[in-house]
Design a protein around this motif. Structure first.
Motif, PDB file in Angstrom:
ATOM      1  N   PHE A  26      -8.958   7.979  -5.452  1.00 12.08           N
ATOM      2  CA  PHE A  26      -9.314   6.685  -6.033  1.00 12.08           C
ATOM      3  C   PHE A  26      -8.210   5.664  -5.789  1.00 12.08           C
ATOM      4  O   PHE A  26      -8.466   4.547  -5.326  1.00 12.08           O
ATOM      5  CB  PHE A  26      -9.583   6.837  -7.535  1.00 12.08           C
ATOM      6  N   LEU A  27      -6.961   6.038  -6.080  1.00 12.43           N
ATOM      7  CA  LEU A  27      -5.848   5.111  -5.888  1.00 12.43           C
ATOM      8  C   LEU A  27      -5.606   4.822  -4.406  1.00 12.43           C
ATOM      9  O   LEU A  27      -5.156   3.733  -4.052  1.00 12.43           O
ATOM     10  CB  LEU A  27      -4.579   5.651  -6.552  1.00 12.43           C
ATOM     11  N   HIS A  28      -5.932   5.784  -3.550  1.00  8.96           N
ATOM     12  CA  HIS A  28      -5.800   5.563  -2.108  1.00  8.96           C
ATOM     13  C   HIS A  28      -6.846   4.565  -1.603  1.00  8.96           C
ATOM     14  O   HIS A  28      -6.634   3.890  -0.601  1.00  8.96           O
ATOM     15  CB  HIS A  28      -5.908   6.889  -1.354  1.00  8.96           C
ATOM     16  N   SER A  29      -7.968   4.466  -2.307  1.00  8.07           N
ATOM     17  CA  SER A  29      -9.051   3.563  -1.887  1.00  8.07           C
ATOM     18  C   SER A  29      -8.795   2.108  -2.291  1.00  8.07           C
ATOM     19  O   SER A  29      -9.552   1.226  -1.898  1.00  8.07           O
ATOM     20  CB  SER A  29     -10.390   4.031  -2.463  1.00  8.07           C
ATOM     21  N   ILE A  30      -7.739   1.850  -3.050  1.00 12.82           N
ATOM     22  CA  ILE A  30      -7.440   0.494  -3.517  1.00 12.82           C
ATOM     23  C   ILE A  30      -6.179   0.005  -2.826  1.00 12.82           C
ATOM     24  O   ILE A  30      -5.112   0.598  -2.963  1.00 12.82           O
ATOM     25  CB  ILE A  30      -7.232   0.466  -5.045  1.00 12.82           C
TER      26      ILE A  30
END
Length: 164
Positions: free
Chosen positions: A120-124
């Protein structure tokens, strides 16, 4: 599992840098003033961020820091990983020694959760965050405090409370 101050502050400082990058290199003291983060703590964080090429430093008058690559290419996970922040939800820090040296019943569940959070944090990206109106409004307010030199500049607790 929780994200500690180190990870939160690193993301906050990198977002501040991304939001203000059009003015040229940003000094750590400006970030410190806007975000209410200790200057010495920022120096430690930026040493790690620089080693991971997420930021570059510019020396001399008007020097400071700038993003090491385009904000679209820096994810929140990149920043958290650079400061050696663990997002591990397992009790054993992913080492499978949860229960008397063996894997516990829920080890794989918590390991999967950790991976989901990281994904999730990699997608932002920082660019995604910069594009948000709510974040831009907070940034404008912080910059106004910095420009006016008001003594009631927001501290980190005030900023976090305003975001709830």
């Amino acid at each position: 599992m929780r994200l500690t101050t180190k990870g939160r502050y690193a993301v906050t400082a990198m977002l501040d840098l991304a939001l203000n990058q059009e003015t040229g290199p940003i000094s750590l003291s400006d970030i410190s003033d806007r975000q209410g983060i200790s200057l010495s703590y920022l120096e430690q964080l930026f040493a790690k961020l620089r080693r991971h090429t997420l930021v570059t430093s510019v020396r001399g008058p008007g020097g400071g820091y700038q993003l090491g690559r385009a904000s679209e290419l820096i994810s929140v996970a990149d920043v958290v990983d650079a400061v050696s922040e663990s997002l591990d939800a397992t009790k054993c820090q992913g080492k499978t020694g949860c229960q008397q040296g063996e894997v516990c019943l829920t080890h794989h569940l918590w390991q999967d959760l950790s991976q989901q959070i990281h994904d999730f944090l990699h997608s932002i990206s920082l660019a995604d965050l910069v594009g948000r109106r709510d974040i831009q409004a907070v940034s404008q307010r912080q910059n106004q405090f910095l420009k006016t030199g008001r003594s009631d500049a927001p501290n980190q607790a005030t900023i976090l409370a305003s975001q709830l």
